[in-house]
Design a protein around this motif. Structure first.
Motif, short mmCIF file in Angstrom:
data_model
loop_
_atom_site.label_atom_id
_atom_site.label_comp_id
_atom_site.label_asym_id
_atom_site.label_seq_id
_atom_site.Cartn_x
_atom_site.Cartn_y
_atom_site.Cartn_z
N THR A 106 0.83 -1.14 -0.12
CA THR A 106 0.26 0.13 -0.10
C THR A 106 1.04 1.43 0.30
O THR A 106 2.30 1.06 0.11
CB THR A 106 -1.01 -0.56 1.13
N SER A 107 0.34 2.74 -0.68
CA SER A 107 1.44 3.65 -0.41
C SER A 107 0.35 4.98 0.24
O SER A 107 0.01 5.85 -0.93
CB SER A 107 1.59 3.41 -2.04
N PRO A 108 -0.24 4.89 1.36
CA PRO A 108 -0.42 5.88 1.56
C PRO A 108 0.42 7.38 1.90
O PRO A 108 0.78 7.69 3.03
CB PRO A 108 -1.64 5.37 3.11
N GLY A 109 0.63 8.22 0.79
CA GLY A 109 1.83 8.80 0.72
C GLY A 109 2.91 8.59 0.43
O GLY A 109 4.39 9.30 0.28
N ARG A 110 3.35 7.27 0.69
CA ARG A 110 4.97 6.49 0.68
C ARG A 110 5.17 4.66 0.33
O ARG A 110 3.39 4.02 1.11
CB ARG A 110 5.93 7.08 1.10
N ASN A 111 5.30 4.15 0.24
CA ASN A 111 4.96 2.53 0.00
C ASN A 111 5.68 2.26 1.12
O ASN A 111 6.29 2.28 1.60
CB ASN A 111 5.96 2.05 -0.89
N PHE A 112 5.20 0.86 1.33
CA PHE A 112 4.81 0.29 2.66
C PHE A 112 4.85 -1.05 2.02
O PHE A 112 3.63 -1.59 1.21
CB PHE A 112 3.68 0.88 3.59
N VAL A 113 5.51 -2.58 2.30
CA VAL A 113 5.66 -3.87 1.97
C VAL A 113 4.90 -4.78 3.61
O VAL A 113 5.22 -4.47 4.02
CB VAL A 113 6.72 -4.62 1.86
N THR A 114 3.67 -4.63 3.78
CA THR A 114 3.12 -6.38 5.13
C THR A 114 2.89 -7.42 5.07
O THR A 114 2.29 -7.43 3.77
CB THR A 114 2.20 -5.39 5.41
N LEU A 115 3.30 -7.97 6.05
CA LEU A 115 3.26 -9.68 5.53
C LEU A 115 2.39 -10.19 6.76
O LEU A 115 1.93 -9.01 7.95
CB LEU A 115 4.31 -10.46 5.46
N LYS A 116 1.38 -10.81 6.49
CA LYS A 116 0.27 -11.18 7.07
C LYS A 116 0.04 -12.51 7.33
O LYS A 116 0.25 -13.07 6.32
CB LYS A 116 -1.02 -10.32 6.35
N ILE A 117 -0.13 -13.43 8.56
CA ILE A 117 0.04 -14.44 8.45
C ILE A 117 -0.61 -14.83 9.73
O ILE A 117 -1.09 -14.00 10.59
CB ILE A 117 1.82 -14.87 9.58
N GLU A 118 -1.30 -15.93 9.31
CA GLU A 118 -2.28 -15.93 9.61
C GLU A 118 -2.40 -17.73 10.57
O GLU A 118 -1.63 -18.37 9.23
CB GLU A 118 -4.14 -16.21 9.08
N THR A 119 -2.90 -18.38 11.53
CA THR A 119 -2.67 -19.27 12.09
C THR A 119 -4.11 -20.36 11.83
O THR A 119 -5.13 -19.83 11.64
CB THR A 119 -2.23 -19.49 13.64
N GLY A 138 -6.36 -18.64 14.14
CA GLY A 138 -7.31 -17.51 13.59
C GLY A 138 -6.44 -16.20 14.13
O GLY A 138 -7.06 -15.36 14.22
N LEU A 139 -5.28 -16.44 14.79
CA LEU A 139 -4.48 -15.98 15.09
C LEU A 139 -3.23 -15.24 13.95
O LEU A 139 -3.51 -15.67 13.12
CB LEU A 139 -3.59 -16.08 16.33
N THR A 140 -3.56 -13.67 14.25
CA THR A 140 -3.04 -13.13 12.81
C THR A 140 -1.77 -12.20 13.54
O THR A 140 -1.82 -11.74 14.81
CB THR A 140 -3.89 -12.67 11.96
N GLY A 141 -0.82 -12.13 13.25
CA GLY A 141 0.38 -11.04 12.86
C GLY A 141 0.34 -10.40 11.43
O GLY A 141 0.65 -11.13 10.32
N LEU A 142 1.54 -9.74 12.41
CA LEU A 142 1.91 -8.05 11.07
C LEU A 142 3.57 -8.01 11.42
O LEU A 142 3.80 -8.48 12.50
CB LEU A 142 0.92 -6.93 11.54
N GLY A 143 3.75 -8.43 9.91
CA GLY A 143 5.21 -7.95 10.09
C GLY A 143 5.74 -7.05 8.73
O GLY A 143 5.40 -7.00 8.24
N ASP A 144 6.71 -5.41 9.16
CA ASP A 144 7.01 -4.96 7.97
C ASP A 144 7.79 -5.24 7.35
O ASP A 144 8.74 -5.82 7.87
CB ASP A 144 7.62 -3.91 8.43
N ALA A 145 8.35 -5.18 6.26
CA ALA A 145 8.75 -5.64 4.41
C ALA A 145 8.76 -4.89 4.01
O ALA A 145 9.59 -4.99 3.30
CB ALA A 145 8.22 -7.03 4.35
N THR A 146 9.25 -3.36 4.22
CA THR A 146 9.00 -2.35 3.53
C THR A 146 10.69 -2.26 3.44
O THR A 146 11.50 -1.42 4.38
CB THR A 146 8.76 -1.36 4.17
N LEU A 147 11.93 -1.95 2.38
CA LEU A 147 12.55 -1.70 2.23
C LEU A 147 12.69 -0.19 0.93
O LEU A 147 12.10 -0.66 -0.52
CB LEU A 147 13.26 -2.73 1.18
N ASN A 148 12.89 0.31 1.41
CA ASN A 148 12.95 2.01 0.71
C ASN A 148 13.89 2.13 -0.73
O ASN A 148 14.53 1.65 -0.95
CB ASN A 148 13.44 2.66 1.56
N GLY A 149 12.69 2.14 -1.59
CA GLY A 149 13.17 1.52 -2.92
C GLY A 149 13.66 0.54 -3.93
O GLY A 149 13.71 0.62 -5.23
N ARG A 150 13.23 -0.19 -3.02
CA ARG A 150 13.64 -1.60 -3.14
C ARG A 150 11.71 -2.44 -3.37
O ARG A 150 12.45 -3.59 -2.71
CB ARG A 150 15.01 -2.29 -3.22
#
Length: 403
Positions: free
Chosen positions: A12-25, A28-40
């Motif tokens: 998503t890019s709400p003003g700048r790009n973000f990469v998010t990983l969402k893991i689900e078990t 029903g539990l979910t977890g988020l992780g940031d994977a943003t590498l600026n420009g790549r």
């Protein structure tokens, strides 16, 4: 066993790009992780989607250390920003899940709070000294205990850290790299004047920081550090490129100004010699680019042996997911120093509702289970990816240089 059922990447890019990983078990539990590498960013998206996620399905989400080792050692090709950002995203998401399963905020699972809050520093910048100090006064009035000062350099059209939008500086500014022009002599002449004026205007009860952004040779950095000694900087950041860790020994020989480095480091090996030889005072490796909470804790524990403190990178290319992880980490580790905090825009905060908060110069991750951050996927879809590059630098004669 807390079996992983699904994992997917959200861009998503709400003003700048973000990469998010969402893991689900399967529970029903979910977890988020940031994977943003600026420009790549899309490089990490591909690495996660094509190579990492297929290896996660069916694994026990509780086995964080084993999964980390599997993704690091099992790939054979180790280290590097793409690989380590992908591993970091998985690691953050799994810690998020584990803390939610325990029904406690992550910092409690990491051993509890070592302090009441996490001291953060803000960014004051301007086209000249007067504008920079005007912005610094605003941060001081907001309660900040630490402020980074960056100012335009006379004779140069643009300078790192100086932007039109003062609160929401974003260096990735074009769909092809912007080319800036650099002059070390002009810069070296201007910085001491900035900090002399800053101490006169701001006094001595606020910590002052400065980022060189890898632009000096070791001997130039030693001279700048010595010139700045009368103004008692909290730190001088990224004084010289750190691929050659031994270079910092020469800086140490010429100045007692504290040194910070490491925002582009990926593993403990990038800072091993710097730390064990006590060539730096603050290690700036960050959760998303240094392999997640698991590996950053290892770096911090090693640094603590040598009285080196943490000072984690916290620019706007770290999503609120990573900021939350950094705050839980910073609240828990014994050798915390300071946390960089560049405020996200209202659009970003809406996409990533979070429990962390700022008050009187400190931040706290909040008491919500896990990281305390969610993602509004419907809103995220309204902000499609937009290619954006970091600038590049050339010397005045056209030679390619460090940005």
């Amino acid at each position: 066993m807390l079996k992983i059922k699904n994992a997917r990447v959200i861009v998503t890019s709400p003003g700048r790009n973000f990469v998010t990983l969402k893991i689900e078990t399967e529970d029903g539990l979910t977890g988020l992780g940031d994977a943003t590498l600026n420009g790549r960013e899309l490089s990490v998206v591909s690495y996660l989607t094509e190579h990492v996620i297929p290896c996660l399905i069916g694994r026990d989400a509780h086995q964080i250390e084993d999964i980390w080792q599997y993704l690091y050692k099992g790939a054979y090709w180790r280290r590097g920003p793409v690989t380590m950002s992908a591993i970091a995203a998985v690691d953050m998401a799994l810690w998020d899940i584990k803390a939610k399963a325990a029904n406690m905020p992550l910092y409690q699972l990491l051993g509890g709070a070592s302090r009441k809050g996490v001291m953060v520093y803000g960014h004051a910048n301007g086209e000249n000294v007067e504008q920079t100090l005007e912005e610094a006064q605003k941060y001081k009035a907001m309660g900040y205990k630490a402020i980074r000062l960056q100012s335009g350099v006379p004779g140069l059209a643009s300078t790192y850290g100086v932007s039109k939008d003062k609160m929401f500086y974003e260096p990735a500014d074009n769909d092809l790299p912007t080319e800036n022009i650099w002059s070390t002599p002009q810069y070296m002449n201007s910085v001491p004047k900035l900090f002399q004026a800053a101490r006169d205007a701001l006094g001595w009860d606020v910590h002052l920081l400065h980022d060189v952004h890898h632009r000096l040779t070791p001997i130039e950095a030693g001279r700048l550090g010595r010139d700045l000694e009368p103004y008692r900087l909290f730190w001088l950041e990224d004084a010289t490129p750190a691929e050659n860790q031994e270079a910092f020994r020469l800086i140490r020989q010429h100045t007692t100004t504290p040194l910070a480095v490491g925002e582009i480091f990926n593993t403990i090996w990038d800072c091993k010699d710097l730390i064990q030889n006590q060539l730096i005072d603050y290690i700036r490796a960050t959760v998303v680019h240094a392999g997640g909470i698991t590996h950053l804790r290892r770096i911090a524990s090693f640094a603590d042996l040598y009285q080196v403190k943490t000072g984690c990178h916290g620019a706007t290319d770290l999503s609120p997911v990573c900021m939350a992880a950094a705050l839980h980490f910073g609240l828990s580790v014994p050798n915390f120093g300071v946390q960089e905090y560049m405020r996200h825009t209202a659009e970003t905060d809406a996409v990533f509702p979070h429990a962390y908060s700022f008050a009187d110069g400190y931040m706290h991750p909040g008491e919500a289970p896990g990281l305390g951050v969610d993602i509004d996927e419907g809103l995220a879809e309204k902000y499609p990816y937009a290619r954006a590059y970091l600038p590049v630098n050339r010397l005045q004669d056209g030679t390619m240089f460090n940005w």
